[in-house]
Design a protein around this motif. Sequence first.
Motif, PDB file in Angstrom:
ATOM      1  N   GLN A 179     -44.831  -8.213  -7.005  1.00 43.14           N
ATOM      2  CA  GLN A 179     -44.182  -7.773  -8.252  1.00 43.14           C
ATOM      3  C   GLN A 179     -42.840  -8.498  -8.397  1.00 43.14           C
ATOM      4  N   THR A 180     -42.885  -9.644  -9.050  1.00 47.19           N
ATOM      5  CA  THR A 180     -41.669 -10.418  -9.286  1.00 47.19           C
ATOM      6  C   THR A 180     -41.296 -10.319 -10.760  1.00 47.19           C
ATOM      7  N   TYR A 181     -40.106 -10.776 -11.076  1.00 45.99           N
ATOM      8  CA  TYR A 181     -39.633 -10.776 -12.466  1.00 45.99           C
ATOM      9  C   TYR A 181     -40.612 -11.544 -13.362  1.00 45.99           C
ATOM     10  N   ASP A 182     -41.033 -12.717 -12.918  1.00 45.21           N
ATOM     11  CA  ASP A 182     -41.941 -13.536 -13.736  1.00 45.21           C
ATOM     12  C   ASP A 182     -43.309 -12.876 -13.907  1.00 45.21           C
ATOM     13  N   VAL A 229     -50.847   0.813  -9.518  1.00 46.30           N
ATOM     14  CA  VAL A 229     -50.378   2.119  -9.043  1.00 46.30           C
ATOM     15  C   VAL A 229     -49.175   1.983  -8.104  1.00 46.30           C
ATOM     16  N   GLY A 230     -48.759   3.106  -7.543  1.00 50.53           N
ATOM     17  CA  GLY A 230     -47.608   3.116  -6.637  1.00 50.53           C
ATOM     18  C   GLY A 230     -46.312   3.415  -7.375  1.00 50.53           C
ATOM     19  N   ASP A 231     -45.253   3.649  -6.604  1.00 49.70           N
ATOM     20  CA  ASP A 231     -43.932   3.867  -7.197  1.00 49.70           C
ATOM     21  C   ASP A 231     -43.481   2.605  -7.926  1.00 49.70           C
ATOM     22  N   THR A 232     -42.607   2.767  -8.908  1.00 47.63           N
ATOM     23  CA  THR A 232     -42.104   1.605  -9.647  1.00 47.63           C
ATOM     24  C   THR A 232     -40.615   1.409  -9.385  1.00 47.63           C
ATOM     25  N   PHE A 233     -40.127   0.220  -9.742  1.00 45.58           N
ATOM     26  CA  PHE A 233     -38.719  -0.146  -9.497  1.00 45.58           C
ATOM     27  C   PHE A 233     -38.354  -1.254 -10.471  1.00 45.58           C
ATOM     28  N   PRO A 234     -37.063  -1.402 -10.783  1.00 48.41           N
ATOM     29  CA  PRO A 234     -36.668  -2.499 -11.664  1.00 48.41           C
ATOM     30  C   PRO A 234     -36.844  -3.843 -10.966  1.00 48.41           C
ATOM     31  N   VAL A 235     -37.227  -4.856 -11.732  1.00 49.87           N
ATOM     32  CA  VAL A 235     -37.192  -6.242 -11.244  1.00 49.87           C
ATOM     33  C   VAL A 235     -36.085  -6.956 -12.012  1.00 49.87           C
ATOM     34  N   GLY A 236     -35.545  -8.017 -11.419  1.00 50.26           N
ATOM     35  CA  GLY A 236     -34.444  -8.723 -12.086  1.00 50.26           C
ATOM     36  C   GLY A 236     -33.087  -8.312 -11.541  1.00 50.26           C
ATOM     37  N   GLY A 261     -24.925   0.212 -17.557  1.00 54.16           N
ATOM     38  CA  GLY A 261     -25.234   1.168 -18.626  1.00 54.16           C
ATOM     39  C   GLY A 261     -26.092   0.617 -19.755  1.00 54.16           C
ATOM     40  N   CYS A 262     -26.850  -0.446 -19.490  1.00 54.14           N
ATOM     41  CA  CYS A 262     -27.617  -1.108 -20.568  1.00 54.14           C
ATOM     42  C   CYS A 262     -28.779  -0.265 -21.089  1.00 54.14           C
ATOM     43  N   GLY A 263     -29.176   0.755 -20.333  1.00 48.72           N
ATOM     44  CA  GLY A 263     -30.288   1.604 -20.780  1.00 48.72           C
ATOM     45  C   GLY A 263     -31.609   1.102 -20.227  1.00 48.72           C
ATOM     46  N   LEU A 264     -32.449   2.029 -19.770  1.00 44.85           N
ATOM     47  CA  LEU A 264     -33.711   1.632 -19.124  1.00 44.85           C
ATOM     48  C   LEU A 264     -34.627   0.863 -20.058  1.00 44.85           C
ATOM     49  N   GLU A 265     -34.477   1.132 -21.332  1.00 48.14           N
ATOM     50  CA  GLU A 265     -35.298   0.438 -22.318  1.00 48.14           C
ATOM     51  C   GLU A 265     -35.160  -1.085 -22.210  1.00 48.14           C
ATOM     52  N   ASN A 266     -34.010  -1.511 -21.735  1.00 52.40           N
ATOM     53  CA  ASN A 266     -33.756  -2.948 -21.609  1.00 52.40           C
ATOM     54  C   ASN A 266     -34.008  -3.486 -20.208  1.00 52.40           C
ATOM     55  N   VAL A 267     -34.605  -2.655 -19.375  1.00 54.22           N
ATOM     56  CA  VAL A 267     -34.844  -3.056 -17.991  1.00 54.22           C
ATOM     57  C   VAL A 267     -36.339  -3.293 -17.785  1.00 54.22           C
ATOM     58  N   LEU A 268     -36.690  -4.386 -17.132  1.00 50.49           N
ATOM     59  CA  LEU A 268     -38.098  -4.643 -16.799  1.00 50.49           C
ATOM     60  C   LEU A 268     -38.436  -3.889 -15.522  1.00 50.49           C
ATOM     61  N   MET A 269     -39.443  -3.027 -15.612  1.00 50.18           N
ATOM     62  CA  MET A 269     -39.886  -2.288 -14.428  1.00 50.18           C
ATOM     63  C   MET A 269     -41.119  -2.984 -13.853  1.00 50.18           C
ATOM     64  N   SER A 270     -41.338  -2.824 -12.536  1.00 50.44           N
ATOM     65  CA  SER A 270     -42.547  -3.387 -11.939  1.00 50.44           C
ATOM     66  C   SER A 270     -43.742  -2.956 -12.783  1.00 50.44           C
ATOM     67  N   PHE A 271     -44.717  -3.856 -12.929  1.00 44.65           N
ATOM     68  CA  PHE A 271     -45.808  -3.578 -13.853  1.00 44.65           C
ATOM     69  C   PHE A 271     -46.801  -2.587 -13.262  1.00 44.65           C
ATOM     70  N   GLY A 272     -47.307  -1.697 -14.114  1.00 44.71           N
ATOM     71  CA  GLY A 272     -48.299  -0.748 -13.634  1.00 44.71           C
ATOM     72  C   GLY A 272     -48.702   0.251 -14.689  1.00 44.71           C
ATOM     73  N   HIS A 273     -49.295   1.350 -14.240  1.00 45.17           N
ATOM     74  CA  HIS A 273     -49.886   2.313 -15.181  1.00 45.17           C
ATOM     75  C   HIS A 273     -48.864   3.044 -16.038  1.00 45.17           C
ATOM     76  N   ASP A 274     -47.622   3.148 -15.570  1.00 46.53           N
ATOM     77  CA  ASP A 274     -46.616   3.893 -16.345  1.00 46.53           C
ATOM     78  C   ASP A 274     -46.252   3.148 -17.625  1.00 46.53           C
ATOM     79  N   ASP A 275     -45.797   1.910 -17.432  1.00 38.11           N
ATOM     80  CA  ASP A 275     -45.328   1.135 -18.564  1.00 38.11           C
ATOM     81  C   ASP A 275     -46.476   0.840 -19.525  1.00 38.11           C
ATOM     82  N   TYR A 276     -47.648   0.577 -18.955  1.00 42.49           N
ATOM     83  CA  TYR A 276     -48.795   0.278 -19.807  1.00 42.49           C
ATOM     84  C   TYR A 276     -49.158   1.491 -20.679  1.00 42.49           C
ATOM     85  N   MET A 277     -49.202   2.674 -20.088  1.00 45.08           N
ATOM     86  CA  MET A 277     -49.583   3.860 -20.882  1.00 45.08           C
ATOM     87  C   MET A 277     -48.519   4.187 -21.920  1.00 45.08           C
ATOM     88  N   TYR A 278     -47.263   3.919 -21.561  1.00 42.52           N
ATOM     89  CA  TYR A 278     -46.185   4.081 -22.550  1.00 42.52           C
ATOM     90  C   TYR A 278     -46.446   3.177 -23.762  1.00 42.52           C
TER      91      TYR A 278
END
Length: 289
Positions: A53-56, A145-152, A186-203
Amino acid sequence: MTMVVGDSKEMGLGGGFVVPNTNSFGQTFRDYDAASERQKSVEEFYRANHIHQTYDFVKKMREEYGKLDRVEMSIWECIELLNEFVDESDPDLDEPQIEHLLQTAEAIRKDYPDEDWLHLTGLIHDLGKVLLHPSFGQLPQWAVVGDTFPVGCAFDESNVHFKHFKENPDYDNPKYNTKLGVYSEGCGLENVLMSFGHDDYMYLVAKENNTTLPSAALFAIRYHSFYPLHKHGAYQYLLNKEDRENLKWLHIFNKYDLYSKSKVRIDVEEVKPYYLSLIEKYFPAKLKW
Ligand SMILES: O[C@H]1[C@H](O)[C@@H](O)[C@H](O)[C@@H](O)[C@H]1O
Ligand SMILES: [Fe+2]
Ligand SMILES: [Fe+2]
């Protein structure tokens, strides 16, 4: 009044949801080091997840899967597809995913009978795991699946099996390995790339199909696997005011997502009419996936 035998923590009054002391393998929940039949395979899962799970990678996957041009189906059809999958990242559950969805929703319903939006959030929060299905390219578990975390930005040590990040190419990249990395305070999570997975996709699926669920529901779906934040309080510097508001509901949601995992099965046919009525209230009949 129902009394549940056990120690004081396990005692439930009045039919509310009871938080169990142990998972169905007799261990405390989310103990990633406990010697259990799942320990080794779960750690293997996180090794692959942390390496790949890299930024790219995340950027590419978000673009690709954000198109929602693969399948057209209803929410319930998706629930049924999940019947065949077991989540390899989960030390607490080896039941098919449909059980987990119903267990979560029904547990919430016991304690919050009037918040129907939260029942539905429980029911659909893990539907993004459909990415494991052949019609979605049969993605490997580490990408779903699995826990998620910001990349970048730098990986926080509260991430499960943190040490495996050392093999992630971003770990040594000065662009991505400082506290803020490519982000600002304080940029807000909306502007943060999270590791890819079921959370972001379902959102993305819920939002792009114009759900009428409230923003707290979308937030819970999108960040429910972000344990470093909602369990450990890490990455606070990325949050804005709205995130901090939404986090309150996520903390509530998490209790049911995690502690409802058990071997006690729910009668699908019995509860199905209720959930179909909620789906109809908050979603179109067919969605783009
Ligand atoms: O193993 C679990 C599982 O994949 C859940 O669906 C996810 O939300 C959790 O964060 C993860 O740790
Ligand atoms: Fe999940
Ligand atoms: Fe879940």
